[in-house]
Scaffold this active site. Structure first.
Site, PDB file in Angstrom:
ATOM      1  N   ASN A  21       0.927  14.387  12.662  1.00  0.00           N
ATOM      2  CA  ASN A  21       1.972  15.410  12.560  1.00  0.00           C
ATOM      3  C   ASN A  21       1.383  16.810  12.674  1.00  0.00           C
ATOM      4  O   ASN A  21       0.227  17.030  12.299  1.00  0.00           O
ATOM      5  CB  ASN A  21       2.735  15.268  11.225  1.00  0.00           C
ATOM      6  CG  ASN A  21       3.364  13.895  11.095  1.00  0.00           C
ATOM      7  OD1 ASN A  21       3.595  13.209  12.094  1.00  0.00           O
ATOM      8  ND2 ASN A  21       3.610  13.478   9.862  1.00  0.00           N
TER       9      ASN A  21
ATOM     10  N   HIS B 196      -3.551  15.862  16.002  1.00  0.00           N
ATOM     11  CA  HIS B 196      -2.763  16.391  17.117  1.00  0.00           C
ATOM     12  C   HIS B 196      -2.509  17.891  16.959  1.00  0.00           C
ATOM     13  O   HIS B 196      -1.614  18.431  17.596  1.00  0.00           O
ATOM     14  CB  HIS B 196      -1.432  15.636  17.232  1.00  0.00           C
ATOM     15  CG  HIS B 196      -1.596  14.237  17.713  1.00  0.00           C
ATOM     16  ND1 HIS B 196      -0.613  13.281  17.593  1.00  0.00           N
ATOM     17  CD2 HIS B 196      -2.644  13.606  18.313  1.00  0.00           C
ATOM     18  CE1 HIS B 196      -1.043  12.129  18.104  1.00  0.00           C
ATOM     19  NE2 HIS B 196      -2.281  12.308  18.533  1.00  0.00           N
TER      20      HIS B 196
ATOM     21  N   CYS C  22      -3.308  38.740  22.457  1.00  0.00           N
ATOM     22  CA  CYS C  22      -4.148  37.999  21.511  1.00  0.00           C
ATOM     23  C   CYS C  22      -4.768  39.008  20.536  1.00  0.00           C
ATOM     24  O   CYS C  22      -5.308  40.041  20.993  1.00  0.00           O
ATOM     25  CB  CYS C  22      -5.276  37.287  22.279  1.00  0.00           C
ATOM     26  SG  CYS C  22      -6.618  36.712  21.215  1.00  0.00           S
TER      27      CYS C  22
HETATM   28  C1  BV8 Z   1      -5.589  11.186  25.202  1.00  0.00           C
HETATM   29  C2  BV8 Z   1       1.677  16.839  19.587  1.00  0.00           C
HETATM   30  C3  BV8 Z   1      -7.630  10.958  26.335  1.00  0.00           C
HETATM   31  C4  BV8 Z   1       2.685  17.450  20.484  1.00  0.00           C
HETATM   32  C5  BV8 Z   1       1.558  14.534  20.339  1.00  0.00           C
HETATM   33  C6  BV8 Z   1      -0.709   9.075  30.946  1.00  0.00           C
HETATM   34  C7  BV8 Z   1      -1.150  10.389  31.036  1.00  0.00           C
HETATM   35  C8  BV8 Z   1      -1.887  11.001  30.024  1.00  0.00           C
HETATM   36  C9  BV8 Z   1      -2.184  10.285  28.896  1.00  0.00           C
HETATM   37  C10 BV8 Z   1      -1.714   9.005  28.791  1.00  0.00           C
HETATM   38  C11 BV8 Z   1      -1.007   8.372  29.807  1.00  0.00           C
HETATM   39  N1  BV8 Z   1      -0.693   7.101  29.401  1.00  0.00           N
HETATM   40  C12 BV8 Z   1      -1.204   6.904  28.158  1.00  0.00           C
HETATM   41  C13 BV8 Z   1      -1.824   8.041  27.790  1.00  0.00           C
HETATM   42  C14 BV8 Z   1      -2.460   8.289  26.555  1.00  0.00           C
HETATM   43  C15 BV8 Z   1      -1.466   9.142  25.748  1.00  0.00           C
HETATM   44  C16 BV8 Z   1      -0.443   8.195  25.164  1.00  0.00           C
HETATM   45  O1  BV8 Z   1      -0.746   7.470  24.243  1.00  0.00           O
HETATM   46  N2  BV8 Z   1       0.792   8.197  25.723  1.00  0.00           N
HETATM   47  C17 BV8 Z   1       1.803   7.299  25.202  1.00  0.00           C
HETATM   48  C18 BV8 Z   1       3.167   7.971  25.293  1.00  0.00           C
HETATM   49  C19 BV8 Z   1       1.741   6.004  26.012  1.00  0.00           C
HETATM   50  N3  BV8 Z   1      -2.236   9.801  24.727  1.00  0.00           N
HETATM   51  C20 BV8 Z   1      -2.710  11.037  24.963  1.00  0.00           C
HETATM   52  O2  BV8 Z   1      -2.491  11.696  25.949  1.00  0.00           O
HETATM   53  C21 BV8 Z   1      -3.622  11.551  23.867  1.00  0.00           C
HETATM   54  N4  BV8 Z   1      -4.834  12.013  24.469  1.00  0.00           N
HETATM   55  O3  BV8 Z   1      -5.305  10.036  25.446  1.00  0.00           O
HETATM   56  O4  BV8 Z   1      -6.736  11.806  25.642  1.00  0.00           O
HETATM   57  C22 BV8 Z   1      -8.521  10.329  25.329  1.00  0.00           C
HETATM   58  C23 BV8 Z   1      -8.230   9.070  24.810  1.00  0.00           C
HETATM   59  C24 BV8 Z   1      -9.098   8.506  23.878  1.00  0.00           C
HETATM   60  C25 BV8 Z   1     -10.213   9.188  23.479  1.00  0.00           C
HETATM   61  C26 BV8 Z   1     -10.465  10.445  24.019  1.00  0.00           C
HETATM   62  C27 BV8 Z   1      -9.619  11.029  24.946  1.00  0.00           C
HETATM   63  C28 BV8 Z   1      -2.985  12.740  23.158  1.00  0.00           C
HETATM   64  C29 BV8 Z   1      -1.708  12.285  22.458  1.00  0.00           C
HETATM   65  C30 BV8 Z   1      -1.186  13.431  21.598  1.00  0.00           C
HETATM   66  C31 BV8 Z   1       0.107  13.944  22.176  1.00  0.00           C
HETATM   67  N5  BV8 Z   1       0.690  14.875  21.227  1.00  0.00           N
HETATM   68  N6  BV8 Z   1       1.983  15.423  19.451  1.00  0.00           N
HETATM   69  C32 BV8 Z   1       3.965  17.656  19.750  1.00  0.00           C
HETATM   70  O5  BV8 Z   1       4.131  17.190  18.599  1.00  0.00           O
HETATM   71  O6  BV8 Z   1       4.819  18.314  20.365  1.00  0.00           O
HETATM   72  S1  BV8 Z   1       2.078  12.928  20.248  1.00  0.00           S
HETATM   73  C33 BV8 Z   1       3.612  12.691  19.526  1.00  0.00           C
HETATM   74  O7  BV8 Z   1       3.735  11.285  19.280  1.00  0.00           O
HETATM   75  C34 BV8 Z   1       3.834  13.203  18.172  1.00  0.00           C
HETATM   76  O8  BV8 Z   1       3.225  14.379  17.929  1.00  0.00           O
HETATM   77  C35 BV8 Z   1       3.334  12.134  17.226  1.00  0.00           C
HETATM   78  O9  BV8 Z   1       2.172  12.593  16.643  1.00  0.00           O
HETATM   79  C36 BV8 Z   1       2.992  11.049  18.123  1.00  0.00           C
HETATM   80  C37 BV8 Z   1       3.225   9.696  17.569  1.00  0.00           C
HETATM   81  O10 BV8 Z   1       4.578   9.574  17.238  1.00  0.00           O
HETATM   82  P1  BV8 Z   1       4.921   9.065  15.774  1.00  0.00           P
HETATM   83  O11 BV8 Z   1       4.311   9.999  14.802  1.00  0.00           O
HETATM   84  O12 BV8 Z   1       4.579   7.629  15.651  1.00  0.00           O
HETATM   85  O13 BV8 Z   1       6.465   9.307  15.758  1.00  0.00           O
HETATM   86  P2  BV8 Z   1       7.595   8.381  16.398  1.00  0.00           P
HETATM   87  O14 BV8 Z   1       8.841   9.166  16.455  1.00  0.00           O
HETATM   88  O15 BV8 Z   1       7.060   7.736  17.636  1.00  0.00           O
HETATM   89  O16 BV8 Z   1       7.767   7.227  15.301  1.00  0.00           O
HETATM   90  C38 BV8 Z   1       8.297   7.570  14.039  1.00  0.00           C
HETATM   91  C39 BV8 Z   1       8.136   6.339  13.181  1.00  0.00           C
HETATM   92  O17 BV8 Z   1       8.588   6.653  11.866  1.00  0.00           O
HETATM   93  C40 BV8 Z   1       8.974   5.183  13.672  1.00  0.00           C
HETATM   94  O18 BV8 Z   1       8.211   4.000  13.594  1.00  0.00           O
HETATM   95  C41 BV8 Z   1      10.136   5.117  12.669  1.00  0.00           C
HETATM   96  O19 BV8 Z   1      10.563   3.781  12.440  1.00  0.00           O
HETATM   97  C42 BV8 Z   1       9.493   5.667  11.430  1.00  0.00           C
HETATM   98  N7  BV8 Z   1      10.429   6.339  10.527  1.00  0.00           N
HETATM   99  C43 BV8 Z   1      11.545   7.037  10.841  1.00  0.00           C
HETATM  100  N8  BV8 Z   1      12.131   7.490   9.697  1.00  0.00           N
HETATM  101  C44 BV8 Z   1      11.359   7.069   8.662  1.00  0.00           C
HETATM  102  C45 BV8 Z   1      10.274   6.346   9.185  1.00  0.00           C
HETATM  103  N9  BV8 Z   1       9.329   5.790   8.407  1.00  0.00           N
HETATM  104  C46 BV8 Z   1       9.454   5.959   7.073  1.00  0.00           C
HETATM  105  N10 BV8 Z   1      10.468   6.645   6.493  1.00  0.00           N
HETATM  106  C47 BV8 Z   1      11.436   7.208   7.252  1.00  0.00           C
HETATM  107  N11 BV8 Z   1      12.423   7.892   6.663  1.00  0.00           N
END
Ligand code: BV8
Length: 236
Positions: free
Chosen positions: A96, A113, A140
């Site tokens: 987060n 992140h 800046c």
């Molecule tokens: C990387 C900041 C290389 C921004 C975020 C194609 C092109 C480029 C990259 C990729 C690609 N394909 C795959 C990738 C890798 C990519 C990736 O994983 N993509 C996904 C979509 C397939 N990852 C990246 O690009 C990462 N970097 O890979 O660099 C590398 C790799 C390895 C080692 C070195 C280098 C960078 C990813 C970071 C992106 N930035 N956030 C912003 O916030 O605006 S990610 C974004 O999703 C969010 O910020 C959050 O952090 C993240 C994960 O989401 P969740 O937190 O899980 O939230 P979500 O809504 O999904 O789920 C909520 C959960 O809560 C649910 O399960 C729900 O049931 C539950 N919930 C709901 N209410 C409640 C609850 N639980 C309890 N109580 C409740 N009340």
């Protein structure tokens, strides 16, 4: 189960949902309304900085009246008790970008992140706490140039922060807990397998099963403000 000594906790948007901050992939979540590839990538920022900065300015403003909830407080209390009990390692990794874990008093905290309340200058790398609106013509405060200010947030395709520290902690931990994350974003979604490989007990605390639920040996479902304090209470 033997008493745990080295814990890594990973939180996602679900831990902040009950503080009024939207999640990403739930019904009506942020990525249901906006296309992350048009707003949360370096290419999007290069193409249309004003729209991207406007998106983050709105989320930054929305943070000002968000309060830490019972789940954030339970994790801060767990950290204090953990160290008082003489256990050795405690690391809270959050995906987060809000400041609710800080508000609750968590200290051993790593924003992998980035942080919505910090602005970075991509021209001189100056990083500063900032509640103001970002704009392309805003200077800046360090290099006094315009055009470089962006949110200190990790976009898709960018390297997450603190990975060395995270993987080192995962290689040592005997307890890994994932809270409120859908397990869709890598490398965070791969942490549970890393912890399992190193023999850790793995726990999932979230609203409903997600993409990585099968990897966890222990799972409790429900709202974080109920499930997290309950689990912390029950920890030996
Ligand atoms: C990387 C900041 C290389 C921004 C975020 C194609 C092109 C480029 C990259 C990729 C690609 N394909 C795959 C990738 C890798 C990519 C990736 O994983 N993509 C996904 C979509 C397939 N990852 C990246 O690009 C990462 N970097 O890979 O660099 C590398 C790799 C390895 C080692 C070195 C280098 C960078 C990813 C970071 C992106 N930035 N956030 C912003 O916030 O605006 S990610 C974004 O999703 C969010 O910020 C959050 O952090 C993240 C994960 O989401 P969740 O937190 O899980 O939230 P979500 O809504 O999904 O789920 C909520 C959960 O809560 C649910 O399960 C729900 O049931 C539950 N919930 C709901 N209410 C409640 C609850 N639980 C309890 N109580 C409740 N009340």
């Amino acid at each position: 189960m033997a008493r745990s000594d080295r814990i890594v906790i990973l939180t996602g948007a679900g831990v902040s949902a009950e503080s009024g901050l939207g999640t990403f992939r739930d019904e009506g979540g942020l990525w249901a309304k906006f296309d992350p590839m048009k707003l949360a990538t370096p290419e999007a920022f290069a193409d249309d900085p004003e729209t991207v900065l406007g998106f983050y300015n709105a989320r930054r403003a929305n943070l000002s009246d968000a309060k830490a909830n019972a789940a954030h407080h339970a994790l801060a209390e767990l950290e204090q008790n953990w160290m008082m009990d003489g256990r050795s390692d405690f690391l809270l990794v959050t995906q987060n970008i809000d400041d609710l874990h800080e508000q609750a008093g968590s200290a051993s905290l790593l924003h992998m992140h980035g942080e919505l309340l910090r602005t970075r200058c991509s021209l001189c790398d100056h990083l500063f706490y900032d509640r103001e609106d970002m704009a392309i013509d805003r200077l800046c405060p360090a290099c006094t140039k315009a055009g470089g200010l962006r949110p200190h947030v990790v976009w898709f395709g960018e390297m997450p922060l603190g990975l060395d520290q995270i993987y080192a902690a995962l290689s040592r931990c005997d307890l890994f807990v994932a809270i409120g994350t859908s397990g869709t974003v890598y490398p965070a979604a791969g942490f549970v397998s890393e912890a399992r490989r190193n023999g850790a007990h793995t726990v999932e605390l979230t609203l409903e099963p997600g993409e990585i639920s099968d990897f966890f040996s222990e799972r409790h479902y429900g709202p974080a403000t109920e499930v997290v304090p309950e689990w912390v209470q029950g920890l030996g």
